[in-house]
Design a protein around this motif. Structure first.
Motif, PDB file in Angstrom:
ATOM      1  N   LYS A 161      50.685   4.166   2.859  1.00  0.00           N
ATOM      2  CA  LYS A 161      52.222   3.747   2.777  1.00  0.00           C
ATOM      3  C   LYS A 161      52.640   3.465   1.357  1.00  0.00           C
ATOM      4  O   LYS A 161      53.641   3.717   0.915  1.00  0.00           O
ATOM      5  N   GLN A 162      51.773   2.712   0.836  1.00  0.00           N
ATOM      6  CA  GLN A 162      52.032   2.432  -0.881  1.00  0.00           C
ATOM      7  C   GLN A 162      52.227   3.748  -1.385  1.00  0.00           C
ATOM      8  O   GLN A 162      52.926   3.929  -2.428  1.00  0.00           O
ATOM      9  N   ASN A 207      55.384   5.367  -0.984  1.00  0.00           N
ATOM     10  CA  ASN A 207      56.653   4.662  -1.511  1.00  0.00           C
ATOM     11  C   ASN A 207      56.702   4.785  -2.932  1.00  0.00           C
ATOM     12  O   ASN A 207      57.728   5.441  -3.627  1.00  0.00           O
ATOM     13  N   ASN A 208      55.615   4.992  -3.546  1.00  0.00           N
ATOM     14  CA  ASN A 208      55.395   5.164  -4.948  1.00  0.00           C
ATOM     15  C   ASN A 208      55.891   6.620  -5.262  1.00  0.00           C
ATOM     16  O   ASN A 208      56.652   6.750  -6.326  1.00  0.00           O
ATOM     17  N   THR A 222      63.697  10.505   1.069  1.00  0.00           N
ATOM     18  CA  THR A 222      62.903  10.017   2.260  1.00  0.00           C
ATOM     19  C   THR A 222      61.969  10.811   2.173  1.00  0.00           C
ATOM     20  O   THR A 222      62.103  11.963   2.231  1.00  0.00           O
ATOM     21  N   GLN A 271      57.036   6.578   6.386  1.00  0.00           N
ATOM     22  CA  GLN A 271      58.043   7.059   5.518  1.00  0.00           C
ATOM     23  C   GLN A 271      58.033   6.160   4.467  1.00  0.00           C
ATOM     24  O   GLN A 271      57.672   4.789   4.461  1.00  0.00           O
ATOM     25  N   GLY A 272      58.478   6.529   3.189  1.00  0.00           N
ATOM     26  CA  GLY A 272      58.693   6.153   2.078  1.00  0.00           C
ATOM     27  C   GLY A 272      60.067   6.387   1.451  1.00  0.00           C
ATOM     28  O   GLY A 272      60.594   7.308   1.819  1.00  0.00           O
ATOM     29  N   ARG A 273      60.942   5.547   0.799  1.00  0.00           N
ATOM     30  CA  ARG A 273      62.189   5.688   0.427  1.00  0.00           C
ATOM     31  C   ARG A 273      62.371   5.518  -0.917  1.00  0.00           C
ATOM     32  O   ARG A 273      61.728   4.349  -1.454  1.00  0.00           O
ATOM     33  N   GLY A 274      63.172   6.313  -1.627  1.00  0.00           N
ATOM     34  CA  GLY A 274      63.473   5.848  -3.079  1.00  0.00           C
ATOM     35  C   GLY A 274      64.894   5.896  -3.217  1.00  0.00           C
ATOM     36  O   GLY A 274      65.640   6.824  -2.378  1.00  0.00           O
TER      37      GLY A 274
END
Length: 110
Positions: free
Chosen positions: A19-20, A23-24, A82, A97-100
């Motif tokens: 997950k990290q 996100n990165n 996403t 999911q990761g978001r920026g």
């Protein structure tokens, strides 16, 4: 009993690390579009470098308002990325999911 608890803890830690990582990746890809003001070869190269050792590449969805007929993002327009990846937690499939989120920093003459 202790082994199953340790196994669950290790599996949870693995999920947290994934997950990290997602996100990165989302933040770095967002920053790339912010700085360049467009989705171009630099973005594609960055994505390829970030995923070159991955068996299954994550799916990237970009939400923004492009200048018509281009992949350019005008100064001040929002960029949302996403990234979605499938993983397993204790043998059960889960979606990570990761978001920026960012804003284009480039002015394009139109």
């Amino acid at each position: 009993m202790i082994i199953s608890i340790l196994s669950a803890a290790m599996n949870g830690l693995s999920l947290f690390i994934q997950k990290q990582s997602i996100n990165n990746m989302a933040m770095e890809l967002t920053r790339c579009i912010q700085i360049n003001g467009e989705v171009n070869h630099t973005f594609n190269e960055l994505y390829e470098n970030m995923t070159k050792n991955k068996v299954e590449k994550p799916v990237v969805k970009i939400e923004t308002e492009y200048i018509p007929n281009t992949k350019k993002v005008q100064l001040g327009k929002s960029i949302k990325i996403t990234i979605t990846k499938e993983a397993k937690f204790l043998g059960v499939p889960v979606t990570i999911q990761g978001r920026g989120v960012g804003v284009s920093e480039v002015y394009h003459k139109t």
